[in-house]
Design an enzyme around this catalytic site. Structure first.
Site, short mmCIF file in Angstrom:
data_model
loop_
_atom_site.label_atom_id
_atom_site.label_comp_id
_atom_site.label_asym_id
_atom_site.label_seq_id
_atom_site.Cartn_x
_atom_site.Cartn_y
_atom_site.Cartn_z
N GLU A 171 0.80 -1.23 0.00
CA GLU A 171 0.00 0.00 0.00
C GLU A 171 0.83 1.28 0.00
O GLU A 171 0.30 2.36 0.28
CB GLU A 171 -0.98 0.02 1.18
CG GLU A 171 -2.36 -0.47 0.86
CD GLU A 171 -2.45 -1.98 0.64
OE1 GLU A 171 -3.46 -2.43 0.09
OE2 GLU A 171 -1.52 -2.72 1.01
N TYR A 173 3.40 2.06 1.99
CA TYR A 173 4.00 2.42 3.27
C TYR A 173 5.52 2.20 3.22
O TYR A 173 6.08 1.82 2.19
CB TYR A 173 3.34 1.63 4.40
CG TYR A 173 1.92 2.05 4.67
CD1 TYR A 173 1.62 3.34 5.10
CD2 TYR A 173 0.86 1.16 4.51
CE1 TYR A 173 0.30 3.73 5.34
CE2 TYR A 173 -0.45 1.54 4.76
CZ TYR A 173 -0.72 2.83 5.18
OH TYR A 173 -2.02 3.22 5.42
N ARG A 221 3.01 -8.90 4.29
CA ARG A 221 2.05 -8.39 3.31
C ARG A 221 2.81 -7.72 2.18
O ARG A 221 3.38 -6.64 2.33
CB ARG A 221 1.07 -7.42 3.96
CG ARG A 221 -0.02 -6.98 2.99
CD ARG A 221 -1.16 -6.35 3.73
NE ARG A 221 -2.16 -5.77 2.83
CZ ARG A 221 -3.27 -5.19 3.24
NH1 ARG A 221 -3.53 -5.12 4.53
NH2 ARG A 221 -4.13 -4.67 2.38
N HIS A 259 -1.72 3.94 -1.77
CA HIS A 259 -2.76 4.90 -1.43
C HIS A 259 -2.78 6.08 -2.40
O HIS A 259 -3.82 6.73 -2.56
CB HIS A 259 -2.59 5.39 0.01
CG HIS A 259 -2.94 4.37 1.04
ND1 HIS A 259 -4.11 3.63 0.98
CD2 HIS A 259 -2.29 3.95 2.16
CE1 HIS A 259 -4.16 2.81 2.02
NE2 HIS A 259 -3.08 2.98 2.74
N GLN A 346 -18.27 4.72 2.98
CA GLN A 346 -18.72 5.96 3.62
C GLN A 346 -18.50 6.00 5.12
O GLN A 346 -18.18 7.06 5.67
CB GLN A 346 -20.20 6.18 3.31
CG GLN A 346 -20.48 6.48 1.85
CD GLN A 346 -21.95 6.72 1.57
OE1 GLN A 346 -22.67 7.25 2.42
NE2 GLN A 346 -22.41 6.32 0.40
#
Length: 449
Positions: A171, A173, A221, A259, A346
């Site tokens: 992601e 990081y 991961r 991201h 949401q």
């Protein structure tokens, strides 16, 4: 002749050997940031949150990310695990999960240049397009210290009673930042060649394994698909997976997209299981189990993925926000009663990105378990509910489940209210699942309509 019915979702519900552990099924509750640790009674809230999912049958749970050092924090209020006192404070969480027959591992997360702190750190001083705060490049000595920080965090997780750790390397990081040329222009032993760019995650896995021993579950991961310019090509991802396996990882989880990627990965517009090919590609390069993730929200889909051989385990995060009993219902032949994640983002991601605690649009109980009383009412009453929209149906179901007699009145030709309009929007067919859940639940709760 055996005429007994076939076990539903037999592959999903079959056990999986991972290192020294046997998981009761192949469903992983993936890591989620909840911010519950920033509320009052944080340990009690987290214990109830994870224990409810363990009671619901999930095979393995991964916590939200804990920083291994001050520089690794997600933001100034983020969780960190750096002292024995912090480890001891976390002990009730794995104890609560173990009491429900589950297993839980702690995610170690260094956010790197994504950190919402005054001066983030990174592999290089290349800024992130989604963070106005420019990073400072870690010195060589600081990188080696970061490795030691990861090892210490894993030791503390072991002290706290967790079954293992997940080392977060996807992601976008910090560890992911080191592995690709997009964010790594270093000239020391952690930059340049592919082997050097892979050195940080590989050294962390190797040294963690040496320190915690063979009984502690070690998950890495890996970013199976970066979806950014300058990201890792498929052959480098495969080589990193192989190196991490050789260093001592028991199992590989897969992440999709940084991201900062412009390609959506978990929104409702993304087809279900659209990224399974990336995990399948990783699986071909290693011998340890591989987990697939992203936009998997029904047991039937999870079963089909496992049956195809694309993965050994399926990670679902938001589906366990939507329904803590997802696995139990699948195992009991009650899949039609699952409150399905509609990928709206949401109440989970949107709330996290605006510094609020996560919950779920289709399950407001999620993250608020400490505040709910689901027991039968001591004084049953009769209720008339006027309006069969989402609010009316939800109230009718919950009141009936608590022992009240409920009659639901709807003037229109069908239940659903504005859901019937929402589900006609192209790409929002997941709302059909929400309507199915409400209708089945009304029937099961014996609400008069």
């Amino acid at each position: 002749m055996n005429n007994s019915p076939a076990v539903p979702f037999s592959r999903l519900l079959s056990p999986l050997k991972v290192g020294a552990h046997v998981l009761r099924n192949r469903a992983l509750m993936g890591s989620m940031h909840t911010r519950l640790e920033s509320m009052d009674w944080p340990i009690e809230r987290l214990s109830l949150f994870y224990a409810e999912r363990a009671r619901g049958g999930v095979g393995l749970i991964v916590t939200g990310g804990y920083a291994p050092c001050q520089d690794g924090l997600l933001d100034e209020t983020g969780p960190m695990l750096v002292t024995p006192e912090q480890a001891d404070a976390l002990k009730p969480i794995p104890q609560a999960v173990h009491a429900e027959g589950g297993k839980i591992i702690l995610q170690i997360l260094h956010t790197g240049r994504y950190a919402k702190v005054a001066r983030p750190v990174g592999a290089s001083d290349i800024p992130s397009p989604i963070n106005p705060r420019g990073p400072r490049a870690l010195s060589t000595a600081e990188v080696w210290q970061t490795i030691a920080d990861f090892v210490r965090c894993a030791e503390l997780a072991q002290r706290a009673g967790f079954d293992g750790v997940e080392i977060m390397g996807s992601e976008g990081y910090l560890l992911n930042q080191f592995t690709v040329t997009r964010t790594n222009n270093r000239s020391d032993e952690f930059g340049g060649s592919m082997k050097n760019r892979h050195r940080l995650p590989v050294e962390i896995v190797r040294r963690v394994r040496e320190q915690v021993g063979p009984q502690f579950l070690l998950m890495y991961r890996v970013s199976a698909l970066d979806l950014v310019e300058g990201g890792a090509p498929a052959d480098e991802i495969a080589k990193l997976a192989q190196a991490v396996e050789a260093a001592g990882a028991d199992i590989l989880n897969t992440g999709i997209g940084w991201h900062e990627a412009r390609v959506p990965t978990i929104a409702y517009v993304v087809p279900r299981a659209a990224w399974r090919f990336a995990a399948a590609r990783v699986k071909k390069s290693v011998s340890i189990p591989v987990i697939t993730s992203n936009r998997i929200n029904t047991p039937a889909l999870a079963e089909e993925i496992l049956a195809s051989g694309d993965a050994d385990m399926v990670s679902m995060a938001r589906p366990f926000l939507a329904d803590a009993d997802f696995i139990a219902k699948a195992a009991q032949g009650r899949a039609d009663e699952i409150n399905t994640c509609i990928a709206c983002n949401q109440a989970c991601l949107d709330r996290i990105f605006t510094d609020r605690t996560a919950t779920c649009l289709v399950n407001p109980r999620a993250g608020r378990e400490i505040e709910f009383n689901d027991g039968l009412s001591s004084a049953p009453r009769r209720f008339a509910v006027v309006g069969g929209g989402p609010a009316g149906m939800a109230f009718a179901i919950n009141a009936a489940q608590r022992g009240h007699r409920v009659t639901l009145f709807e003037a229109g030709p069908e239940l659903g209210g504005q859901l019937n309009m929402a589900r006609q929007v192209p790409g929002k067919n997941e709302f059909n699942e929400m309507l199915r859940y409400f209708r089945v639940s009304l029937d099961k709760a014996r609400v008069e309509i």
